[in-house]
Design a protein around this motif. Structure first.
Motif, PDB file in Angstrom:
ATOM      1  N   LEU A  30      -6.888   8.183  -0.284  1.00  0.00           N
ATOM      2  CA  LEU A  30      -6.432   7.246   0.629  1.00  0.00           C
ATOM      3  C   LEU A  30      -4.964   6.696   0.391  1.00  0.00           C
ATOM      4  CD1 LEU A  30      -6.466   5.822   3.336  1.00  0.00           C
ATOM      5  CD2 LEU A  30      -7.970   3.961   2.337  1.00  0.00           C
ATOM      6  N   PHE A  31      -5.082   5.761  -0.760  1.00  0.00           N
ATOM      7  CA  PHE A  31      -3.919   4.847  -0.881  1.00  0.00           C
ATOM      8  C   PHE A  31      -2.464   5.388  -1.375  1.00  0.00           C
ATOM      9  CE2 PHE A  31      -7.602   2.177  -1.184  1.00  0.00           C
ATOM     10  CZ  PHE A  31      -7.223   1.330  -0.259  1.00  0.00           C
ATOM     11  N   PRO A  32      -2.494   6.620  -2.078  1.00  0.00           N
ATOM     12  CA  PRO A  32      -1.109   7.252  -2.271  1.00  0.00           C
ATOM     13  C   PRO A  32      -0.518   8.091  -1.160  1.00  0.00           C
ATOM     14  CG  PRO A  32      -2.764   8.062  -3.979  1.00  0.00           C
ATOM     15  CD  PRO A  32      -3.562   7.116  -3.159  1.00  0.00           C
ATOM     16  N   LEU A  33      -1.467   8.290  -0.010  1.00  0.00           N
ATOM     17  CA  LEU A  33      -0.784   8.802   1.276  1.00  0.00           C
ATOM     18  C   LEU A  33      -0.808   7.873   2.191  1.00  0.00           C
ATOM     19  CD1 LEU A  33      -2.339  12.412   0.937  1.00  0.00           C
ATOM     20  CD2 LEU A  33      -0.125  11.915   0.563  1.00  0.00           C
ATOM     21  N   LEU A  34      -1.501   6.637   2.332  1.00  0.00           N
ATOM     22  CA  LEU A  34      -1.409   5.817   3.342  1.00  0.00           C
ATOM     23  C   LEU A  34       0.106   5.424   3.606  1.00  0.00           C
ATOM     24  CD1 LEU A  34      -3.030   4.079   5.368  1.00  0.00           C
ATOM     25  CD2 LEU A  34      -3.395   2.482   3.472  1.00  0.00           C
ATOM     26  N   PRO A  35       0.857   5.126   2.579  1.00  0.00           N
ATOM     27  CA  PRO A  35       2.337   4.619   3.240  1.00  0.00           C
ATOM     28  C   PRO A  35       2.947   5.812   4.009  1.00  0.00           C
ATOM     29  CG  PRO A  35       1.844   4.204   0.793  1.00  0.00           C
ATOM     30  CD  PRO A  35       0.724   4.852   1.288  1.00  0.00           C
ATOM     31  N   VAL A  36       2.649   7.142   3.472  1.00  0.00           N
ATOM     32  CA  VAL A  36       3.280   8.242   4.270  1.00  0.00           C
ATOM     33  C   VAL A  36       2.661   8.149   5.863  1.00  0.00           C
ATOM     34  CG1 VAL A  36       3.638  10.617   4.511  1.00  0.00           C
ATOM     35  CG2 VAL A  36       3.476   9.374   2.140  1.00  0.00           C
ATOM     36  N   TYR A  37       1.479   8.013   5.777  1.00  0.00           N
ATOM     37  CA  TYR A  37       0.759   8.045   7.132  1.00  0.00           C
ATOM     38  C   TYR A  37       1.209   6.940   7.990  1.00  0.00           C
ATOM     39  CZ  TYR A  37      -2.983   6.631  10.698  1.00  0.00           C
ATOM     40  OH  TYR A  37      -3.377   6.457  11.844  1.00  0.00           O
ATOM     41  N   LEU A  38       1.445   5.577   7.306  1.00  0.00           N
ATOM     42  CA  LEU A  38       2.034   4.551   8.208  1.00  0.00           C
ATOM     43  C   LEU A  38       3.545   4.700   8.585  1.00  0.00           C
ATOM     44  CD1 LEU A  38       0.703   1.485   6.079  1.00  0.00           C
ATOM     45  CD2 LEU A  38      -0.270   2.405   8.229  1.00  0.00           C
ATOM     46  N   LYS A  39       4.116   5.419   7.782  1.00  0.00           N
ATOM     47  CA  LYS A  39       5.544   5.931   8.120  1.00  0.00           C
ATOM     48  C   LYS A  39       5.641   6.864   8.843  1.00  0.00           C
ATOM     49  CE  LYS A  39      10.035   6.830   5.748  1.00  0.00           C
ATOM     50  NZ  LYS A  39      10.332   8.341   6.196  1.00  0.00           N
ATOM     51  N   ASP A  40       4.923   8.063   8.937  1.00  0.00           N
ATOM     52  CA  ASP A  40       5.112   9.170   9.851  1.00  0.00           C
ATOM     53  C   ASP A  40       4.488   9.335  10.929  1.00  0.00           C
ATOM     54  OD1 ASP A  40       6.955   9.906   7.865  1.00  0.00           O
ATOM     55  OD2 ASP A  40       6.085  11.328   6.908  1.00  0.00           O
ATOM     56  N   SER A  41       3.051   8.739  10.932  1.00  0.00           N
ATOM     57  CA  SER A  41       2.120   9.036  11.897  1.00  0.00           C
ATOM     58  C   SER A  41       2.087   7.905  12.783  1.00  0.00           C
ATOM     59  CB  SER A  41       0.937   9.166  11.518  1.00  0.00           C
ATOM     60  OG  SER A  41       0.812  10.410  10.655  1.00  0.00           O
ATOM     61  N   VAL A  42       2.365   6.656  12.133  1.00  0.00           N
ATOM     62  CA  VAL A  42       2.354   5.450  13.112  1.00  0.00           C
ATOM     63  C   VAL A  42       3.671   4.765  13.389  1.00  0.00           C
ATOM     64  CG1 VAL A  42       1.326   2.854  13.115  1.00  0.00           C
ATOM     65  CG2 VAL A  42       0.030   4.669  11.930  1.00  0.00           C
ATOM     66  N   GLY A  43       4.488   5.145  12.587  1.00  0.00           N
ATOM     67  CA  GLY A  43       6.029   4.733  12.736  1.00  0.00           C
ATOM     68  C   GLY A  43       6.502   3.617  12.403  1.00  0.00           C
ATOM     69  N   LEU A  44       5.789   2.929  11.135  1.00  0.00           N
ATOM     70  CA  LEU A  44       6.054   1.449  10.803  1.00  0.00           C
ATOM     71  C   LEU A  44       7.310   1.534  10.134  1.00  0.00           C
ATOM     72  CD1 LEU A  44       2.579   0.123   9.741  1.00  0.00           C
ATOM     73  CD2 LEU A  44       3.809  -0.066  12.140  1.00  0.00           C
ATOM     74  N   SER A  45       8.016   0.375  10.121  1.00  0.00           N
ATOM     75  CA  SER A  45       9.313   0.188   9.479  1.00  0.00           C
ATOM     76  C   SER A  45       8.634  -0.129   7.903  1.00  0.00           C
ATOM     77  CB  SER A  45      10.167  -0.976   9.921  1.00  0.00           C
ATOM     78  OG  SER A  45       9.148  -2.217   9.724  1.00  0.00           O
ATOM     79  N   GLY A  46       9.979  -0.095   7.026  1.00  0.00           N
ATOM     80  CA  GLY A  46       9.536  -0.177   5.593  1.00  0.00           C
ATOM     81  C   GLY A  46       9.129  -1.582   5.253  1.00  0.00           C
ATOM     82  N   SER A  47       9.412  -2.557   6.186  1.00  0.00           N
ATOM     83  CA  SER A  47       8.866  -4.086   5.687  1.00  0.00           C
ATOM     84  C   SER A  47       7.697  -4.190   6.244  1.00  0.00           C
ATOM     85  CB  SER A  47       9.659  -5.009   6.321  1.00  0.00           C
ATOM     86  OG  SER A  47       9.857  -4.942   7.925  1.00  0.00           O
ATOM     87  N   GLN A  48       7.496  -3.612   7.404  1.00  0.00           N
ATOM     88  CA  GLN A  48       5.699  -3.798   7.667  1.00  0.00           C
ATOM     89  C   GLN A  48       4.786  -2.695   7.002  1.00  0.00           C
ATOM     90  OE1 GLN A  48       6.720  -1.711  11.699  1.00  0.00           O
ATOM     91  NE2 GLN A  48       6.539  -3.685  12.804  1.00  0.00           N
ATOM     92  N   ILE A  49       5.426  -1.702   6.353  1.00  0.00           N
ATOM     93  CA  ILE A  49       4.486  -1.073   5.416  1.00  0.00           C
ATOM     94  C   ILE A  49       4.307  -1.833   4.133  1.00  0.00           C
ATOM     95  CG2 ILE A  49       4.280   1.089   3.978  1.00  0.00           C
ATOM     96  CD1 ILE A  49       5.992   2.622   5.860  1.00  0.00           C
ATOM     97  N   GLY A  50       5.308  -2.252   3.845  1.00  0.00           N
ATOM     98  CA  GLY A  50       5.098  -3.444   2.371  1.00  0.00           C
ATOM     99  C   GLY A  50       4.447  -4.531   2.675  1.00  0.00           C
ATOM    100  N   ILE A  51       4.232  -5.050   4.001  1.00  0.00           N
ATOM    101  CA  ILE A  51       3.434  -6.106   4.065  1.00  0.00           C
ATOM    102  C   ILE A  51       1.921  -5.680   4.030  1.00  0.00           C
ATOM    103  CG2 ILE A  51       2.582  -7.463   5.841  1.00  0.00           C
ATOM    104  CD1 ILE A  51       5.574  -8.006   6.739  1.00  0.00           C
ATOM    105  N   ILE A  52       1.625  -4.531   4.686  1.00  0.00           N
ATOM    106  CA  ILE A  52       0.299  -3.944   5.019  1.00  0.00           C
ATOM    107  C   ILE A  52      -0.086  -3.587   3.402  1.00  0.00           C
ATOM    108  CG2 ILE A  52      -1.152  -2.010   5.632  1.00  0.00           C
ATOM    109  CD1 ILE A  52       0.608  -2.210   8.243  1.00  0.00           C
ATOM    110  N   MET A  53       0.563  -2.841   2.649  1.00  0.00           N
ATOM    111  CA  MET A  53       0.191  -2.459   1.442  1.00  0.00           C
ATOM    112  C   MET A  53       0.358  -3.580   0.401  1.00  0.00           C
ATOM    113  SD  MET A  53      -0.283   0.655   2.106  1.00  0.00           S
ATOM    114  CE  MET A  53      -0.980   0.992   0.538  1.00  0.00           C
ATOM    115  N   SER A  54       0.904  -4.847   0.607  1.00  0.00           N
ATOM    116  CA  SER A  54       0.763  -5.722  -0.426  1.00  0.00           C
ATOM    117  C   SER A  54      -0.405  -6.772  -0.051  1.00  0.00           C
ATOM    118  CB  SER A  54       2.231  -6.696  -0.212  1.00  0.00           C
ATOM    119  OG  SER A  54       2.242  -7.363   1.163  1.00  0.00           O
ATOM    120  N   ILE A  55      -1.373  -6.363   1.008  1.00  0.00           N
ATOM    121  CA  ILE A  55      -2.410  -7.093   1.278  1.00  0.00           C
ATOM    122  C   ILE A  55      -3.276  -7.361   0.163  1.00  0.00           C
ATOM    123  CG2 ILE A  55      -4.370  -7.477   2.862  1.00  0.00           C
ATOM    124  CD1 ILE A  55      -2.670  -6.715   5.212  1.00  0.00           C
ATOM    125  N   SER A  56      -3.537  -5.951  -0.344  1.00  0.00           N
ATOM    126  CA  SER A  56      -4.744  -5.825  -1.280  1.00  0.00           C
ATOM    127  C   SER A  56      -4.364  -6.492  -2.427  1.00  0.00           C
ATOM    128  CB  SER A  56      -4.788  -4.164  -1.584  1.00  0.00           C
ATOM    129  OG  SER A  56      -5.911  -3.858  -2.284  1.00  0.00           O
TER     130      SER A  56
END
Length: 392
Positions: A30-56
């Motif tokens: 899950l986690f190595p490819l989750l940023p790619v999913y959030l960027k390419d499939s969902v269309g989130l920005s870099g800061s949005q990806i950073g916020i989601i991935m920094s939650i854990s």
């Protein structure tokens, strides 16, 4: 030891190895490819990806102690572990159904709460088992590294052939399989009382300890945050999902051999020399990535992860143990883990996302390299002062 007892120990060991393989397979899927999913499939920005991935990592700092307290109160860590596995699998499936930024934050938070229980609870159970049976912890934990390495390769290929939603289904399915082996683990717990307040007061007399906490923050932060951004980096170089899997397979697979020989290297070369070398290799790796090397060079240099992770972590843990008074050893290790694995991970993940949005993935690695360079300078100064302190 009679045959029945030998058979019981053998079956318990199989359960531990299988559980670690499956749990880290799920994490690696899950986690190595989750940023790619959030960027390419969902269309989130870099800061949005950073916020989601920094939650854990933030949740890990706050919630992990609560799982430990709950385990001490109930004395049923295996039951808690199976509950956490079940909820994590369910939240993983729900994650795949959402695409709104707010709801992604909510599900990421819920997943982080239950996921933060998995490694501490399983490690607590296994350490108790190792202590009782005189087994080597590394020979059990090694299967986690194998599971992670296999997952990033296998799930990467599946995602390329089907869709990135595979990462969620693989994560959930494998966690549900892990429940079977978790239920076979010894349902024992050993309570460890730690007074953080008293421990910090005593550690205040060891200023080098707090300086090393800062070093751990600077070194471990980029190493752990790299697991979030490395997939984006490889994808931008044209590696594709299969290429991401290959890169993570090589990187994660290189850790085990270095960890196996870490103790002998530390004895032969000295602990401070190992820390300096590992930090230097890590620093050079991040700066190399800033100059956008060919994909083949990236694959070749993934062995640097084995050197930096496989040597720095054992040496750092030993250094912390030697610095801290015996009476507060547990507190010292707990704080070290929180600062390096939690705070450092969050800091680099969050600000890495901001840098990714404002500049590029290459500048994220410039940021990582700069942090590691600061740590390297401090370590070199500490090493020189250590030499001067030794009487001739």
């Amino acid at each position: 030891m009679d045959y029945s007892l030998q058979r019981e120990h053998r079956m318990t060991r199989v359960s531990f190895c299988s559980f670690y393989f499956l749990m880290f397979f799920a994490i690696g899927s899950l986690f190595p490819l989750l940023p790619v999913y959030l960027k390419d499939s969902v269309g989130l920005s870099g800061s949005q990806i950073g916020i989601i991935m920094s939650i854990s990592p933030v949740v890990m700092i706050l919630v992990q102690p609560l799982w430990g307290v709950l385990s001490d109160i109930t004395q049923k860590p295996t039951v808690l572990l199976t509950v956490a596995l079940t909820l994590a699998g369910l939240f993983g499936i729900i994650f795949s159904l959402l695409d709104g930024y707010f709801w992604l934050i909510v599900i990421a938070l819920l997943l982080a709460v239950v996921q933060s229980a998995l490694i501490p609870l399983s490690d607590s159970i296994s350490m108790n088992y190792v202590h009782k049976t005189k087994t080597e912890y590394g020979s059990i934990r090694l299967w986690g590294a194998v599971g992670f390495a296999v997952a990033v390769m296998a799930v990467g290929q599946l995602s390329e052939h089907y869709s990135l939603h595979v990462i969620f289904y693989s994560f959930a399915l494998v966690l549900f399989l892990a429940i079977f082996f978790a239920a076979q683990l010894p349902n024992e717990s050993r309570t460890m009382q730690i007074s953080i307040r008293d421990g910090i007061k005593e550690l205040a007399n060891v200023p080098r300890y707090f300086l090393f906490l800062f070093i751990a923050f600077l070194v471990l932060g980029p190493i752990l945050a790299n697991n979030i951004y490395f997939g984006i980096f490889v994808a931008d170089l044209g590696g594709g999902l299969t290429g991401i899997g290959i890169a993570f397979l090589l990187a994660a697979g290189s850790e085990a051999p270095f960890m196996k020989f870490a103790s002998s290297w530390i004895r032969r070369l000295g602990m401070m020399n190992i820390l300096v070398m590992a930090t230097c290799i890590s620093c050079l790796r991040w700066f190399l990535y800033f100059f956008e090397p060919p994909l083949g060079v990236v694959y070749a240099t993934t062995i640097a992860q084995g050197f930096s992770v496989g040597l720095f972590i054992p040496a750092a843990l030993q250094y912390v143990r030697e610095l801290a008074p015996v009476s507060v050893g547990a507190t010292a290790i707990s704080l070290y883990s929180s600062v390096g694995n939690g705070l450092g991970n969050w800091f680099c993940t969050f600000f890495g996302g901001l840098i990714l949005e404002g500049y590029s993935i290459l500048h994220v690695y410039l940021f990582f390299g700069t942090m590691s360079l600061i740590a390297l300078v401090i370590l070199c100064v500490m090493k020189l002062n250590q030499k001067r302190a030794v009487p001739v």
